[in-house]
Design an enzyme around this catalytic site. Structure first.
Site, short mmCIF file in Angstrom:
data_model
loop_
_atom_site.label_atom_id
_atom_site.label_comp_id
_atom_site.label_asym_id
_atom_site.label_seq_id
_atom_site.Cartn_x
_atom_site.Cartn_y
_atom_site.Cartn_z
N HIS A 128 17.40 12.26 5.65
CA HIS A 128 16.53 13.29 6.22
C HIS A 128 17.32 14.33 7.00
O HIS A 128 17.02 15.52 6.93
CB HIS A 128 15.47 12.64 7.10
CG HIS A 128 14.62 13.66 7.78
ND1 HIS A 128 13.81 14.51 7.09
CD2 HIS A 128 14.51 13.98 9.08
CE1 HIS A 128 13.21 15.33 7.94
NE2 HIS A 128 13.62 15.02 9.15
N ASP A 167 9.23 23.07 4.30
CA ASP A 167 9.35 23.17 5.76
C ASP A 167 10.76 23.70 6.08
O ASP A 167 11.61 23.82 5.20
CB ASP A 167 9.05 21.85 6.48
CG ASP A 167 9.94 20.71 6.03
OD1 ASP A 167 11.06 20.98 5.56
OD2 ASP A 167 9.53 19.54 6.16
N LYS A 190 5.99 24.89 8.46
CA LYS A 190 4.91 23.92 8.73
C LYS A 190 4.98 23.42 10.16
O LYS A 190 6.05 23.46 10.79
CB LYS A 190 4.98 22.75 7.75
CG LYS A 190 5.83 21.59 8.21
CD LYS A 190 5.74 20.36 7.34
CE LYS A 190 6.59 19.24 7.94
NZ LYS A 190 7.04 18.22 7.04
N ARG A 192 3.71 19.83 12.31
CA ARG A 192 3.19 18.48 12.06
C ARG A 192 2.36 18.04 13.25
O ARG A 192 2.82 18.07 14.39
CB ARG A 192 4.36 17.51 11.82
CG ARG A 192 3.93 16.09 11.50
CD ARG A 192 5.09 15.18 11.22
NE ARG A 192 5.67 15.33 9.90
CZ ARG A 192 5.12 14.84 8.78
NH1 ARG A 192 3.98 14.19 8.84
NH2 ARG A 192 5.71 15.03 7.62
N ASP A 216 11.96 18.73 -1.76
CA ASP A 216 12.06 18.12 -0.43
C ASP A 216 12.94 16.89 -0.53
O ASP A 216 13.25 16.42 -1.62
CB ASP A 216 10.66 17.75 0.08
CG ASP A 216 10.57 17.78 1.60
OD1 ASP A 216 11.62 17.85 2.27
OD2 ASP A 216 9.44 17.74 2.14
#
Ligand code: R5P
Length: 311
Positions: A128, A167, A190, A192, A216
């Site tokens: 990530h 994002d 975006k 969250r 993504d």
């Protein structure tokens, strides 16, 4: 040192495919589960060997993580010469910083415990965040599956398609896809609200009248991709959205929302075992050749530069 591939129970078919690519067999090991939930792995002979333990820490994340730790410990106690933890998908990777006072940093805890179990090196694929590397006290090879997925898309996407980052965190990933596919990139900004609620705030870039390829690192509940696709369609993007992500975690409560999208293709890799049922047909692209290539180069002490993530 002999090269050995060991597999946890998270994705044995990927481990078997990696071993096949390397022309060897997976070293047998057994993971016993006690009635109270404790696990006890037993590994075959690994003494003085160069051992690669393949185990993604996807759902059930905690079980798979503990199983990995126990497998690493078993290898260490079995006298392995060198142990590499191969986590194609690293659970807790998104918890890379405190978002509020009182939070823990899950990625750091996972990294420290993995390194404590005798691991000399770690392989991850499209983690990530690049910062995960700084959390381990051992070298981390951050591979990328972007060329593998881009290869599966290549030749089947329209000239005017635009690659979209859903994002701000996936911008570099989208740029990498854009470069390989020779397409422009756009960004959805975006916010969250919770683990499964996101809001697409704005679309940056020209998407009207164009087909979109949303890319993504992972699809977890699908809420990011769904919000991005809706925002793109509102901005006039053509129907027939293509989605590509390295890790198809695909968990409820919102994953069925994916079926509401006018998606034509949904591509993920086999970093995680694909679910038996998916709301939309999945195209699973194997990263076994990528992992086998990386393992072979590490074993023979050759550089991995062209396999590494650019994020
Ligand atoms: C977040 O920053 C990640 O890159 C993914 O966009 C996110 O984790 C996907 O989660 P979900 O599918 O639940 O929106």
């Amino acid at each position: 040192m002999n090269l050995r591939i060991l597999s946890g129970t998270a994705n044995p078919s990927l481990a078997a495919a990696v071993a096949r690519e390397l022309g060897i067999q997976v070293t047998p090991c057994k993971v016993e589960r006690f009635p109270d939930g404790e696990l006890r792995p037993t590994v075959g002979s690994v003494r003085d060997d160069d051992v690669y333990v393949v185990q993604s820490t996807g759902p059930p994340v905690n079980d798979h993580l503990v199983e990995l730790l126990l497998l690493l410990d078993a290898c260490q106690r079995g006298g392995a010469g060198r142990i590499t933890a191969v986590m194609p998908y690293m659970g807790y990777g998104r918890q890379d910083r405190r978002k509020a006072p009182g939070d823990s940093v899950g990625a750091h805890v996972a990294a420290r415990t993995i390194a404590l179990c005798g691991t000399s090196r770690v392989i991850v694929v499209d983690p990530h965040s690049a910062s995960v590397e700084t959390m381990f006290d051992v070298p981390v090879e951050r591979l990328t599956a972007v060329p593998v997925l881009a290869g599966a898309l290549h030749g089947a996407i329209p000239e005017d398609a635009v690659v979209v980052s859903p994002d701000l965190g996936a911008v570099k990933l989208a740029e990498h896809y854009g470069e390989l596919l020779d397409r422009k990139a756009a960004i959805v900004r975006k916010t969250r609200q919770s683990g499964s609620e996101v809001q697409a705030e704005e679309v940056i870039g020209e998407v009207a009248g164009k087909p979109a390829i949303i890319v993504d690192d992972m699809i977890t509940t699908g809420s990011t991709v769904v919000a991005a696709a809706r925002a793109l369609l509102e901005r006039g993007a053509r129907r027939g959205v293509v989605v590509a992500a390295t890790h198809g975690v695909l968990v409820q409560p919102d994953i069925d929302e994916l079926a509401t999208l006018p998606t034509t293709r949904l591509l993920v890799t086999d970093s995680l075992t694909p679910p038996d049922a998916s709301p939309v047909p999945l195209e699973v692209v194997s990263i076994a050749p990528l992992l086998a290539d990386a393992i072979s180069r590490l074993h023979w002490q050759r550089p991995l530069d062209d396999l590494m993530s650019r994020t």
